[in-house]
Design a protein around this motif. Structure first.
Motif, PDB file in Angstrom:
ATOM      1  N   PHE A  96     -13.279   6.793  -7.386  1.00 38.82           N
ATOM      2  CA  PHE A  96     -13.804   8.060  -6.891  1.00 38.82           C
ATOM      3  C   PHE A  96     -14.129   7.963  -5.395  1.00 38.82           C
ATOM      4  O   PHE A  96     -13.906   8.904  -4.625  1.00 38.82           O
ATOM      5  CB  PHE A  96     -15.058   8.447  -7.678  1.00 38.82           C
ATOM      6  N   ARG A  97     -14.679   6.811  -5.010  1.00 40.99           N
ATOM      7  CA  ARG A  97     -15.016   6.590  -3.597  1.00 40.99           C
ATOM      8  C   ARG A  97     -14.282   5.347  -3.108  1.00 40.99           C
ATOM      9  O   ARG A  97     -13.786   4.566  -3.908  1.00 40.99           O
ATOM     10  CB  ARG A  97     -16.511   6.347  -3.439  1.00 40.99           C
ATOM     11  N   ASP A  98     -14.256   5.174  -1.793  1.00 40.55           N
ATOM     12  CA  ASP A  98     -13.702   3.918  -1.292  1.00 40.55           C
ATOM     13  C   ASP A  98     -14.733   2.817  -1.498  1.00 40.55           C
ATOM     14  O   ASP A  98     -15.918   3.073  -1.676  1.00 40.55           O
ATOM     15  CB  ASP A  98     -13.297   4.032   0.181  1.00 40.55           C
ATOM     16  N   ASN A  99     -14.266   1.558  -1.473  1.00 41.36           N
ATOM     17  CA  ASN A  99     -15.136   0.390  -1.592  1.00 41.36           C
ATOM     18  C   ASN A  99     -16.074   0.535  -2.789  1.00 41.36           C
ATOM     19  O   ASN A  99     -17.281   0.354  -2.681  1.00 41.36           O
ATOM     20  CB  ASN A  99     -15.941   0.202  -0.294  1.00 41.36           C
ATOM     21  N   SER A 100     -15.508   0.861  -3.950  1.00 38.78           N
ATOM     22  CA  SER A 100     -16.334   1.082  -5.137  1.00 38.78           C
ATOM     23  C   SER A 100     -15.549   0.710  -6.389  1.00 38.78           C
ATOM     24  O   SER A 100     -14.497   0.093  -6.310  1.00 38.78           O
ATOM     25  CB  SER A 100     -16.800   2.534  -5.201  1.00 38.78           C
ATOM     26  N   ASP A 101     -16.095   1.061  -7.533  1.00 39.87           N
ATOM     27  CA  ASP A 101     -15.530   0.639  -8.810  1.00 39.87           C
ATOM     28  C   ASP A 101     -14.139   1.217  -9.032  1.00 39.87           C
ATOM     29  O   ASP A 101     -13.919   2.421  -8.907  1.00 39.87           O
ATOM     30  CB  ASP A 101     -16.453   1.093  -9.954  1.00 39.87           C
ATOM     31  N   TYR A 102     -13.214   0.344  -9.402  1.00 42.71           N
ATOM     32  CA  TYR A 102     -11.840   0.752  -9.697  1.00 42.71           C
ATOM     33  C   TYR A 102     -11.640   0.877 -11.201  1.00 42.71           C
ATOM     34  O   TYR A 102     -12.227   0.124 -11.980  1.00 42.71           O
ATOM     35  CB  TYR A 102     -10.846  -0.313  -9.255  1.00 42.71           C
ATOM     36  N   THR A 103     -10.742   1.775 -11.592  1.00 37.55           N
ATOM     37  CA  THR A 103     -10.185   1.804 -12.939  1.00 37.55           C
ATOM     38  C   THR A 103      -8.711   1.437 -12.817  1.00 37.55           C
ATOM     39  O   THR A 103      -7.983   2.059 -12.025  1.00 37.55           O
ATOM     40  CB  THR A 103     -10.332   3.190 -13.587  1.00 37.55           C
ATOM     41  N   PHE A 104      -8.305   0.425 -13.585  1.00 33.46           N
ATOM     42  CA  PHE A 104      -6.931  -0.067 -13.510  1.00 33.46           C
ATOM     43  C   PHE A 104      -6.108   0.425 -14.687  1.00 33.46           C
ATOM     44  O   PHE A 104      -6.638   0.651 -15.791  1.00 33.46           O
ATOM     45  CB  PHE A 104      -6.899  -1.597 -13.557  1.00 33.46           C
ATOM     46  N   GLY A 105      -4.811   0.523 -14.467  1.00 24.99           N
ATOM     47  CA  GLY A 105      -3.871   0.675 -15.557  1.00 24.99           C
ATOM     48  C   GLY A 105      -3.493  -0.693 -16.123  1.00 24.99           C
ATOM     49  O   GLY A 105      -3.955  -1.739 -15.632  1.00 24.99           O
ATOM     50  N   SER A 106      -2.639  -0.680 -17.127  1.00 21.34           N
ATOM     51  CA  SER A 106      -2.232  -1.928 -17.791  1.00 21.34           C
ATOM     52  C   SER A 106      -1.069  -2.611 -17.098  1.00 21.34           C
ATOM     53  O   SER A 106      -0.638  -3.674 -17.540  1.00 21.34           O
ATOM     54  CB  SER A 106      -1.840  -1.658 -19.247  1.00 21.34           C
ATOM     55  N   GLY A 107      -0.542  -1.993 -16.058  1.00 26.56           N
ATOM     56  CA  GLY A 107       0.517  -2.632 -15.296  1.00 26.56           C
ATOM     57  C   GLY A 107       1.914  -2.256 -15.763  1.00 26.56           C
ATOM     58  O   GLY A 107       2.134  -1.888 -16.922  1.00 26.56           O
ATOM     59  N   THR A 108       2.853  -2.333 -14.828  1.00 26.14           N
ATOM     60  CA  THR A 108       4.289  -2.209 -15.133  1.00 26.14           C
ATOM     61  C   THR A 108       4.926  -3.544 -14.804  1.00 26.14           C
ATOM     62  O   THR A 108       4.809  -4.018 -13.665  1.00 26.14           O
ATOM     63  CB  THR A 108       4.957  -1.095 -14.315  1.00 26.14           C
ATOM     64  N   ARG A 109       5.569  -4.131 -15.811  1.00 25.17           N
ATOM     65  CA  ARG A 109       6.253  -5.411 -15.606  1.00 25.17           C
ATOM     66  C   ARG A 109       7.672  -5.111 -15.153  1.00 25.17           C
ATOM     67  O   ARG A 109       8.480  -4.615 -15.939  1.00 25.17           O
ATOM     68  CB  ARG A 109       6.253  -6.213 -16.905  1.00 25.17           C
ATOM     69  N   LEU A 110       7.943  -5.420 -13.891  1.00 26.95           N
ATOM     70  CA  LEU A 110       9.245  -5.132 -13.301  1.00 26.95           C
ATOM     71  C   LEU A 110      10.037  -6.423 -13.181  1.00 26.95           C
ATOM     72  O   LEU A 110       9.552  -7.409 -12.624  1.00 26.95           O
ATOM     73  CB  LEU A 110       9.083  -4.496 -11.913  1.00 26.95           C
ATOM     74  N   LEU A 111      11.243  -6.396 -13.709  1.00 28.27           N
ATOM     75  CA  LEU A 111      12.147  -7.537 -13.576  1.00 28.27           C
ATOM     76  C   LEU A 111      13.403  -7.061 -12.869  1.00 28.27           C
ATOM     77  O   LEU A 111      14.101  -6.162 -13.360  1.00 28.27           O
ATOM     78  CB  LEU A 111      12.495  -8.118 -14.948  1.00 28.27           C
ATOM     79  N   VAL A 112      13.679  -7.652 -11.724  1.00 27.25           N
ATOM     80  CA  VAL A 112      14.876  -7.334 -10.959  1.00 27.25           C
ATOM     81  C   VAL A 112      15.871  -8.465 -11.171  1.00 27.25           C
ATOM     82  O   VAL A 112      15.554  -9.639 -10.927  1.00 27.25           O
ATOM     83  CB  VAL A 112      14.564  -7.164  -9.460  1.00 27.25           C
ATOM     84  N   ILE A 113      17.078  -8.110 -11.663  1.00 26.84           N
ATOM     85  CA  ILE A 113      18.078  -9.146 -11.991  1.00 26.84           C
ATOM     86  C   ILE A 113      19.336  -8.979 -11.165  1.00 26.84           C
ATOM     87  O   ILE A 113      19.569  -7.924 -10.566  1.00 26.84           O
ATOM     88  CB  ILE A 113      18.422  -9.107 -13.493  1.00 26.84           C
TER      89      ILE A 113
END
Lengths: 113, 112
Positions: A96-113
């Motif tokens: 909501f603000r800078d320099n404060s609590d983050y909410t993260f996603g679960s991530g995207t696993r990217l594989l480049v081949i």
């Protein structure tokens, strides 16, 4: 609690192709972030985004990377063209603000081949 | 350089004991400090955070201690339980910069 959704959870792509990673941040959050984590290494800051603009980016945020959030839809990270070293887990976060609590996603696993 | 460092990659604690996770930082302009837990689905989730105007904050079994002169902060988990087993990330940020810097993580294992 409120969540950040990342789509897709996994992506395999041929080197040189374009990929777009999507993030649906927490609805009332104003700041958005992308982090990159290579297997076995720490999570590193790529870029932040506020009020429709990139505020700060790291040296990992190469010229082939771009971010946008058109009209309050997904916050996206586009890589064009992809390279082998772009293989990593990409985490989106919002706050909501800078320099404060983050909410993260679960991530995207990217594989480049 | 590595601005935020967790020197212990792993820690094992007996069930019921106190887990102490440590984090050192370089930038004395940091004024926000946080601990995140990485759940099995891999998403880091905020556990507890403090601003630099306090040197301790408690929340249930969790306590953060901040030592500004030593550029060090720690997370204490009392009455550790097997479900506390996870990777813990420390993070620090600086006012005016919307960017948290994360440590490498410490894998805590609570054995029963």
């Amino acid at each position: 609690g409120p969540k950040v959704l990342q789509i897709p959870s996994h992506q395999i792509i041929d080197m040189g192709q374009m990929v777009t990673l999507n993030c649906d941040p927490v609805s009332n959050h104003l700041y958005f972030y992308w982090y990159k984590q290579i297997l076995g290494q720490q999570m590193e800051f790529l870029v932040n985004f506020y009020n429709g603009k990139v505020m700060e980016k790291s040296k990992l945020f190469k010229d082939q990377f771009s971010v946008e959030r058109p009209d309050g839809s997904y916050f996206t990270l586009k890589i064009q063209p992809t390279a082998l070293e772009d293989s990593a887990v990409y985490f989106c976060a919002s706050s909501f603000r800078d320099n404060s609590d983050y909410t993260f996603g679960s991530g995207t696993r990217l594989l480049v081949i | 350089g590595q601005q935020v460092k967790q020197s212990s990659p792993s820690l094992t604690v007996q069930e019921g004991g106190i887990s102490i996770l440590n984090c050192d930082y370089e930038n004395d302009m940091f004024d926000y400090f946080a601990w995140y837990k990485k759940y099995p689905d891999n998403s880091p989730t905020l556990l507890i955070s403090v601003r630099s105007n306090v040197d301790k904050r408690e929340d249930g079994r969790l306590t953060v201690f901040l030592n500004k002169s030593g550029k060090h902060f720690s997370l204490h988990i009392t009455a550790s339980q097997p479900e506390d087993t996870a990777v813990y990330l420390c993070a620090a940020g600086q006012g005016g910069s919307a960017k948290l810097i994360f440590g490498e993580g410490t894998k805590l294992t609570v054995s029963s």
